[in-house]
Design a protein around this motif. Structure first.
Motif, PDB file in Angstrom:
ATOM      1  N   UNK A 116      31.590  48.242  63.713  1.00 19.73           N
ATOM      2  CA  UNK A 116      31.715  49.239  64.780  1.00 19.73           C
ATOM      3  C   UNK A 116      32.245  48.559  66.040  1.00 19.73           C
ATOM      4  N   UNK A 117      33.300  49.111  66.560  1.00 19.92           N
ATOM      5  CA  UNK A 117      33.896  48.586  67.785  1.00 19.92           C
ATOM      6  C   UNK A 117      33.737  49.630  68.883  1.00 19.92           C
ATOM      7  N   UNK A 118      33.227  49.180  70.011  1.00 17.47           N
ATOM      8  CA  UNK A 118      33.102  50.097  71.153  1.00 17.47           C
ATOM      9  C   UNK A 118      34.044  49.632  72.246  1.00 17.47           C
ATOM     10  N   UNK A 119      34.720  50.554  72.845  1.00 17.41           N
ATOM     11  CA  UNK A 119      35.594  50.195  73.960  1.00 17.41           C
ATOM     12  C   UNK A 119      35.872  51.419  74.817  1.00 17.41           C
ATOM     13  N   UNK A 120      36.492  51.176  75.942  1.00 12.86           N
ATOM     14  CA  UNK A 120      36.883  52.266  76.829  1.00 12.86           C
ATOM     15  C   UNK A 120      38.380  52.222  76.998  1.00 12.86           C
ATOM     16  N   UNK A 145      41.750  53.827  79.334  1.00  9.96           N
ATOM     17  CA  UNK A 145      42.224  54.609  80.470  1.00  9.96           C
ATOM     18  C   UNK A 145      43.648  54.176  80.772  1.00  9.96           C
ATOM     19  N   UNK A 146      44.485  55.135  80.993  1.00 14.63           N
ATOM     20  CA  UNK A 146      45.865  54.875  81.415  1.00 14.63           C
ATOM     21  C   UNK A 146      46.515  53.779  80.565  1.00 14.63           C
ATOM     22  N   UNK A 147      46.441  53.967  79.266  1.00 12.41           N
ATOM     23  CA  UNK A 147      47.014  53.035  78.281  1.00 12.41           C
ATOM     24  C   UNK A 147      46.398  51.643  78.341  1.00 12.41           C
ATOM     25  N   UNK A 148      45.281  51.519  79.027  1.00 14.62           N
ATOM     26  CA  UNK A 148      44.606  50.216  79.074  1.00 14.62           C
ATOM     27  C   UNK A 148      43.365  50.285  78.195  1.00 14.62           C
ATOM     28  N   UNK A 149      42.967  49.131  77.703  1.00 17.11           N
ATOM     29  CA  UNK A 149      41.764  49.072  76.871  1.00 17.11           C
ATOM     30  C   UNK A 149      40.823  48.060  77.518  1.00 17.11           C
ATOM     31  N   UNK A 150      39.551  48.395  77.624  1.00 12.37           N
ATOM     32  CA  UNK A 150      38.636  47.463  78.291  1.00 12.37           C
ATOM     33  C   UNK A 150      37.219  47.641  77.738  1.00 12.37           C
ATOM     34  N   UNK A 151      36.382  46.718  78.167  1.00 10.62           N
ATOM     35  CA  UNK A 151      34.969  46.721  77.746  1.00 10.62           C
ATOM     36  C   UNK A 151      34.802  46.774  76.226  1.00 10.62           C
ATOM     37  N   UNK A 152      35.648  46.015  75.534  1.00 12.53           N
ATOM     38  CA  UNK A 152      35.509  45.928  74.080  1.00 12.53           C
ATOM     39  C   UNK A 152      34.229  45.167  73.728  1.00 12.53           C
ATOM     40  N   UNK A 153      33.529  45.685  72.746  1.00  9.40           N
ATOM     41  CA  UNK A 153      32.317  44.997  72.290  1.00  9.40           C
ATOM     42  C   UNK A 153      32.168  45.196  70.788  1.00  9.40           C
ATOM     43  N   UNK A 154      31.830  44.151  70.105  1.00 11.47           N
ATOM     44  CA  UNK A 154      31.408  44.340  68.716  1.00 11.47           C
ATOM     45  C   UNK A 154      30.490  43.193  68.315  1.00 11.47           C
ATOM     46  N   UNK A 155      29.738  43.431  67.273  1.00 11.42           N
ATOM     47  CA  UNK A 155      28.882  42.360  66.747  1.00 11.42           C
ATOM     48  C   UNK A 155      28.835  42.493  65.224  1.00 11.42           C
ATOM     49  N   UNK A 156      28.617  41.383  64.557  1.00 13.19           N
ATOM     50  CA  UNK A 156      28.637  41.370  63.095  1.00 13.19           C
ATOM     51  C   UNK A 156      27.586  40.395  62.579  1.00 13.19           C
TER      52      UNK A 156
END
Lengths: 359, 162
Positions: free
Chosen positions: B45-49, B51-62
């Motif tokens: 599971x990947x979580x991210x935000x 906005x305006x074609x930008x990607x940020x605050x990516x988080x994942x764990x395995x």
């Protein structure tokens, strides 16, 4: 019964082309010989132990260390017991008993020997052939190997270069090439094992165990390109000059692993010229799909065809379904059902084999 | 369709997204023609935000126990190597896609060791990928060795998301 005869000088090498399913494009991790088969490396013994149905552990106790002279010597015994049923007739017998030995003279120089015992053929049993001419005890391998990094030089008696190492198919095409001629030769072979390709080339000469008239010398080369970690393309060229027949062989092959499946194919063309200047040719194909239920169990479907023209006209098709299971590190069970149509004759063959190896 | 929605979302809004994906890795060894590859056997599971074609605050764990190489023995060695500690990544800065690519800095934790790294993100019509070439020695590991087979320093890691 021809099929039975074909097995007699056949070695079950335990080198599985289908191990590409686990990213083994080459044989050198598990086998002492860069061409696969025969004695295992320490890594190969551990992998064999850990991938069996009944897992074992590979440990060298004081006795093994003693007989291995602290790593200078290596020994193994390979045996095979077979049950064969063809068109209603059945037979069971010990098919193979090989002693394999290696002596590591220096870090880069090694001597390897395999002494093999093959059973009496039907031809011998029925008095058609003379046992003394059939090499019931013979040297399957006797080579000196010098290696440095990726480069290997192999001199002595060894198996001839012949593309994919799928023994049944090699035996089929070989038998149709030259009946009763072993594929063991006196050879001077160079083998290069790179990260993304392998290449071998040899000059070969008679081994001394052939019947009169079947001695052959020549050269052969094989190239394999690893296009990625699960796709290999390769080809072989061979020119042989015998006393009765000259032959030229060109073949191409591939192996592709997809998940737990391996698809393999080999396509070869052989051109022959008889002493009397007559010529004829042969086309052979192999397609095999293997499915690994687990690393210890492989189920395979194989389709082979051979077409030969003119004086030795032949149209043969063979379909095989088989299963191989490594029961424990020292016992492997294999059973194959083959349906063969040779011109207008049909043969149904069931072969069940139990392989033993002690190392 | 999902990607299109995400893409449109990227352009006009800021929103949190959660997608499923998988991990694959490949490392060559000192044995010519032999490599070791593996994958995560349950969706990551990947979580991210966005906005305006930008990607940020990516988080994942395995959980490393979910990494499989096709051989039990290798799996055991891998888990031992990773000390059975969670593999985590936390993006530090966002990045803006240009020609379907962007580079994202963040902290990767392997076997309890944390390093700041740069992930490459590549997207196409159906998927997007996080790519990273891990240097084992650069991360502070000794090269794993077993019965004469030693893996090479560079491990290609690919995360694929829907």
């Amino acid at each position: 019964m021809i099929s039975l005869l074909l097995f007699l000088l056949t070695s079950k090498s335990f080198a599985y082309e289908s191990m590409i399913v686990k990213n083994y494009n080459s044989c050198v991790a598990c086998h002492r010989s860069p061409e696969g088969g025969g004695l295992l490396t320490t890594y190969g013994k551990v992998i064999s132990s850990s991938t069996s149905l009944i897992k074992g552990t590979h440990k060298e106790g004081p006795f093994k260390k003693f007989i291995n002279a602290k790593g200078k010597l290596d020994h193994a015994f390979y045996g095979r017991y077979a049950y064969i049923k063809t068109n209603g007739e059945s037979r069971k017998f010990p098919m193979q008993g090989d002693y394999l030995g290696a002596f590591q003279a220096t870090k880069n120089v090694e001597a390897v020997i395999t002494i093999a015992r093959a059973p009496k053929s039907q031809a011998i049993s029925s008095g058609i052939e003379n046992p003394s001419g059939s090499d019931l005890i013979f040297l399957r391998k006797a080579v000196l190997k010098v290696h440095s990094g990726s480069h290997n030089l192999i001199i002595g008696r060894d198996r001839q270069i012949q593309g994919l190492n799928i023994v049944d198919h090699t035996v089929l095409t070989k038998s149709l090439n030259r009946m009763n001629v072993s594929d063991l030769k006196t050879t001077a072979k160079y083998f290069y094992q790179g990260e993304s390709s392998s290449f071998k080339s040899e000059l070969f000469f008679p081994s001394g165990q052939e019947f009169e008239g079947n001695k052959e010398h020549g050269f052969a080369s094989e190239y394999r390109k690893y296009l990625d970690d699960n796709l290999i393309l390769g080809g072989v060229v061979l020119a042989g000059f015998g006393e009765v027949i000259k032959r030229k062989v060109v073949s191409s092959f591939f192996k592709k692993a997809i998940s737990s499946f391996v698809l393999m194919g080999e396509y070869s063309y052989t051109y022959r010229e008889l002493k009397l200047k007559e010529t004829f040719d042969q086309r052979a194909t192999l397609t095999q799909l293997s499915w690994f239920l687990n690393l210890h169990t492989e189920i395979f479907l194989r389709f082979e065809s051979v077409r030969r023209n003119k004086y030795f006209e032949l149209k043969e098709e063979r379909q095989t379904v088989g299963m191989r299971m490594r029961v424990n590190p020292h016992i492997t069970f294999q059973t194959d059902y083959k349906k063969t149509k040779r011109n207008d004759l049909e043969e149904n063959l069931l072969i069940s084999q139990l392989f033993f190896n002690v190392w | 369709m999902r990607f299109l929605l995400i893409y449109l979302t990227c352009i006009f809004t800021i929103s949190a997204v959660q997608v499923k994906g998988s991990l694959e890795f490949l490392v060559k060894t000192n044995v010519p023609g032999m490599s070791v590859s593996g994958y995560s056997n349950i969706p990551l599971i990947l979580k991210y935000e966005v906005s305006d074609q930008a990607i940020k605050n990516i988080k994942f764990s395995l959980n490393p126990k979910l990494l499989k190489t096709g051989m039990d023995l290798r799996d055991d060695h891998l888990q031992e190597f990773l000390k059975n500690k969670m593999i985590t990544f936390t993006g530090l800065k966002g990045c803006k896609f240009q020609n379907g690519k962007c580079e994202l800095s963040g902290k990767l934790s392997l076997a309890g060791i944390e390093r700041e790294i740069i992930l490459s993100i590549v997207r196409n019509d159906k998927h997007f990928y996080l790519l990273y070439n891990l240097s084992l020695t650069g991360f502070g590991f000794d090269l794993p060795n077993f019965a004469g087979v030693t893996v090479k320093d560079s491990v290609e890691i690919k995360f694929k998301f829907e």
